[in-house]
Design an enzyme around this catalytic site. Structure first.
Site, PDB file in Angstrom:
ATOM      1  CB  CYS A  79      -0.850  -0.125   0.950  1.00  0.00           C
ATOM      2  SG  CYS A  79      -2.412   1.206   0.884  1.00  0.00           S
ATOM      3  CG  HIS A 180      -4.085  -3.319   2.426  1.00  0.00           C
ATOM      4  ND1 HIS A 180      -3.265  -2.897   3.468  1.00  0.00           N
ATOM      5  CD2 HIS A 180      -4.635  -2.127   2.021  1.00  0.00           C
ATOM      6  CE1 HIS A 180      -3.236  -1.609   3.509  1.00  0.00           C
ATOM      7  NE2 HIS A 180      -4.189  -1.203   2.873  1.00  0.00           N
ATOM      8  CD  GLU A 182      -2.591  -6.219   4.953  1.00  0.00           C
ATOM      9  OE1 GLU A 182      -2.652  -5.017   5.074  1.00  0.00           O
ATOM     10  OE2 GLU A 182      -1.723  -6.580   3.823  1.00  0.00           O
TER      11      GLU A 182
END
Length: 199
Positions: A79, A180, A182
């Site tokens: 990011c 992202h 994750e």
């Protein structure tokens, strides 16, 4: 060990937890020696570019990051961490970046679409060490700025949000993901698994 760089910005714990879920030893650190000892380095980030580069410089780890990358150590910016890889940003003025990948960070153009670009979007990807080109890859974005004037040789994924923008880059052992991983379900976790397996 995967070093998750702590410079006072970013959702570091969620990145650490994702790597731990995958079976990797991941440590949040601002210590230069731990970054030198690590097998991989990850630079997450959430917030404004200028504040982030200032915080990074205050920690004194920029030279360490550069030195470890030059040794061939796998490095991943996520990011805002991807945006910091570039030479400069036009977010709230002009700010210099780490200069690891040629390019600059610019605001989304004025359109009817809301900014920040927040939510799931599909990637148009080419095969690389982190993901394959085939199949749909819906990933989660949160950003108001994007990388521009990036050479095609470094672009490994793009997405559309009012314009075509760079969603992922690779220059040798340096990777950047604007989204992202994750927070992107199994697809994102697979990208992190592949990154953690790089040598």
């Amino acid at each position: 060990m995967i070093a998750v760089v702590d410079y006072g910005m970013g959702n570091l714990r969620s990145v650490q937890k994702a790597f731990e879920y995958l079976g990797f030893d991941a440590r949040i650190t601002s210590q230069k020696q731990e970054m030198k000892d690590a097998s991989h380095i990850v630079l997450p980030g959430v917030g404004a570019f200028g504040d982030a580069i200032c915080c990074l410089e205050k920690t004194g780890v920029c030279e360490t990051i550069g030195a470890e990358i030059s040794k061939g150590k796998p490095f991943l910016g996520i990011c805002l961490g991807m945006q910091l890889l570039f030479e400069k940003s036009l977010e709230n003025g002009l700010h210099g970046g780490l200069g690891l990948v040629p390019g600059e960070v610019v605001p989304f153009p004025n359109t009817v679409l809301k900014v920040p670009h927040m939510g799931w979007n599909d990637l148009a990807a080419r095969s690389n060490a982190l993901f394959d080109a085939d199949g749909q890859k819906f990933v989660y974005f949160v950003h108001s700025y994007y990388a521009a004037n990036v050479s095609d040789e470094y672009i490994i994924a793009q997405a559309d949000y009012g314009c075509r923008f760079v969603a992922a880059v690779q220059k040798d052992n340096v990777f950047g993901l604007q989204f992202h991983p994750e927070k992107s379900g199994d697809i994102g976790l697979d990208m992190l698994r592949r990154f953690g397996g790089l040598t």
